[in-house]
Enzyme design. Sequence first.
Site, PDB file in Angstrom:
ATOM      1  N   ALA A  28      27.432 -18.528   6.040  1.00 38.20           N
ATOM      2  CA  ALA A  28      28.800 -19.038   6.128  1.00 38.20           C
ATOM      3  C   ALA A  28      28.799 -20.404   6.782  1.00 38.20           C
ATOM      4  O   ALA A  28      27.997 -20.685   7.671  1.00 38.20           O
ATOM      5  CB  ALA A  28      29.666 -18.081   6.950  1.00 38.20           C
ATOM      6  N   GLY A  40      27.971 -22.727  11.588  1.00 42.08           N
ATOM      7  CA  GLY A  40      27.294 -21.922  10.580  1.00 42.08           C
ATOM      8  C   GLY A  40      26.807 -20.610  11.149  1.00 42.08           C
ATOM      9  O   GLY A  40      26.573 -20.483  12.357  1.00 42.08           O
ATOM     10  N   ASP A  41      26.689 -19.628  10.270  1.00 42.68           N
ATOM     11  CA  ASP A  41      26.105 -18.356  10.664  1.00 42.68           C
ATOM     12  C   ASP A  41      25.524 -17.700   9.422  1.00 42.68           C
ATOM     13  O   ASP A  41      26.028 -17.895   8.315  1.00 42.68           O
ATOM     14  CB  ASP A  41      27.137 -17.417  11.297  1.00 42.68           C
ATOM     15  CG  ASP A  41      26.468 -16.245  12.010  1.00 42.68           C
ATOM     16  OD1 ASP A  41      25.937 -16.472  13.116  1.00 42.68           O
ATOM     17  OD2 ASP A  41      26.436 -15.136  11.457  1.00 42.68           O
ATOM     18  N   SER A  42      24.449 -16.971   9.609  1.00 44.04           N
ATOM     19  CA  SER A  42      23.905 -16.200   8.498  1.00 44.04           C
ATOM     20  C   SER A  42      23.454 -14.853   9.025  1.00 44.04           C
ATOM     21  O   SER A  42      23.072 -14.718  10.199  1.00 44.04           O
ATOM     22  CB  SER A  42      22.756 -16.940   7.816  1.00 44.04           C
ATOM     23  OG  SER A  42      21.710 -17.186   8.714  1.00 44.04           O
TER      24      SER A  42
END
Length: 198
Positions: A111, A73-75
């Site tokens: 994401a 995940g990434d934000s």
Amino acid sequence: MKFVLASQSASRRAMLDAAGVPHAAVAAQVDEASAKESLIAGGISPRDLADALAELKALKVSGLVPAALVLGGDSLVALGDGSLLDKPESREQAADHLRRMSGRTHDIYSAAVIAEGGRAVWRHVDRARLHVRPLSETFIAEYLDIEWPAIAGCVGCFRIEGPGVQLFNRTEGSQFTILGMPLLPILDYLRIRGILTS
């Protein structure tokens, strides 16, 4: 089948725990700063940058546990002027980020990429809008007295589940996306794969 979160993010782990998702957590040992710098130099959009970094983490950990489903995940926060915020490295930088966000509307992209056997098999990117109220210097100082250094690992300098909610007069989109992970689509995929009961 085992489900692994390619992160030690407290908020992502808490979301999975609260949803009753059995998982292990393995930190993705990637040079995120270099990858981000290279991708930005190539002119990538904020949405695609979040997606690419999530995939990088998922693939890295999937190589270690190829029989598992691995969630990366990434934000990131994209300011209204098109610039991106990274995690603040100091209290002074956090104050600067808050000033840049003050009184404006910004996007947060979260994401999620799931990898299996060293390849991406599923992905989802969601966007939420953050309407930041005008922040006084007094508020910024008092807020950082309470929240620094706990928010050092938070892009946008907030934990919306805590005092960070005071930064906003309105948000649009999923609360989970704002917390850093598009949880509902992830749960749908885990049901398809039999990790969760449908």
